[in-house]
Design an enzyme around this catalytic site. Sequence first.
Site, mmCIF file in Angstrom:
data_model
loop_
_atom_site.group_PDB
_atom_site.id
_atom_site.type_symbol
_atom_site.label_atom_id
_atom_site.label_comp_id
_atom_site.label_asym_id
_atom_site.label_seq_id
_atom_site.Cartn_x
_atom_site.Cartn_y
_atom_site.Cartn_z
ATOM 1 N N LYS A 86 0.862 -1.186 0.000
ATOM 2 C CA LYS A 86 0.000 0.000 0.000
ATOM 3 C C LYS A 86 0.897 1.235 0.000
ATOM 4 O O LYS A 86 1.105 1.893 1.019
ATOM 5 C CB LYS A 86 -0.927 -0.013 1.215
ATOM 6 C CG LYS A 86 -1.908 -1.178 1.197
ATOM 7 C CD LYS A 86 -2.716 -1.249 2.479
ATOM 8 C CE LYS A 86 -3.628 -2.473 2.479
ATOM 9 N NZ LYS A 86 -4.372 -2.625 3.755
ATOM 10 N N LYS A 90 -3.887 -14.315 -1.657
ATOM 11 C CA LYS A 90 -4.858 -13.617 -0.819
ATOM 12 C C LYS A 90 -6.249 -14.198 -1.041
ATOM 13 O O LYS A 90 -6.431 -15.148 -1.812
ATOM 14 C CB LYS A 90 -4.797 -12.117 -1.114
ATOM 15 C CG LYS A 90 -3.395 -11.531 -0.885
ATOM 16 C CD LYS A 90 -3.412 -10.040 -0.733
ATOM 17 C CE LYS A 90 -3.904 -9.664 0.647
ATOM 18 N NZ LYS A 90 -3.852 -8.200 0.887
ATOM 19 N N ASP A 124 -5.627 -12.836 8.943
ATOM 20 C CA ASP A 124 -6.216 -11.542 8.597
ATOM 21 C C ASP A 124 -7.484 -11.258 9.393
ATOM 22 O O ASP A 124 -8.423 -12.063 9.399
ATOM 23 C CB ASP A 124 -6.532 -11.503 7.099
ATOM 24 C CG ASP A 124 -6.862 -10.105 6.619
ATOM 25 O OD1 ASP A 124 -6.146 -9.164 7.008
ATOM 26 O OD2 ASP A 124 -7.832 -9.951 5.858
#
Length: 282
Positions: free
Chosen positions: A134, A166, A221
């Site tokens: 990011k 992911k 996550d």
Amino acid sequence: MALDPTALSAFITSALAEDIGSGDHSTLACIPASARGKAQLKIKEDGILAGMEVAEAIFRHLDASAIFTPLKKDGDTMQKGEVAFTIEASVHTLLTGERLVLNCMQRMSGIATLTHQYVQVLKPYHTRILDTRKTTPNFRLLEKEAVRIGGGTNHRMGLYDMIMLKDNHVDFAGGIPQAVARTVEYLQAHHLDLKIEVETRTLEDVKQCLATGKVDRIMLDNYTPDQLREALQLIKGQAETEASGGITLENIVTYAQTGVDYISAGAIIHHAVSLDLSLKAM
């Protein structure tokens, strides 16, 4: 990862081309080409200094004969009123390179300062802070270098230097076992030696990762600290562990107390505020 000279040179060339365009007409209009001068970088805000190597490279790119004298180094604590370096070069170099040097150093110092705050909080624990992808397009090289200078650990640089499966990869592939099996086949077929990381959303996902025997790191996550502890009990060192999602400077200790290997936080880059620096003629 240290700065790659070729990548840094390419960045400087591109950034200067964006800024200069058809010419630095303000400087060309009023400063003789033969004029030489000296300037200093003044620190106007406390923090962690970053970007010294970049600043020197920018000035030398513009003027190979530039004399760059560092008074501090990357990673040093800086205080308002201090001087980071002096630079003696053609005045055209000083004026044309000024904004790019300041943009880089102010942004990098802000990131290094915020990263340092996370690192200090994590000092008593096993856990290390990771950056993410990011980042600002075309500025990743320097943002990740700033994280390193601030004491953080760099995650993968891009899509090419690590496998990260992911949620969307897993869903499109039909599940974790399928995604991992195809990945292993791909790596073998292309003779690639890349670590495999898989993002998990549940403890069942964790079990599936472990069952493959091929996952190097498991991302946990949006787990709560209690869920994280359960997952770590299942993993028991069979793979590296990384927590992510909703973790801030305020709550990071509760996650670090679980013993997770890494915490990834995009915030150390995209929440960082640039620090105030200025280049002044001497």
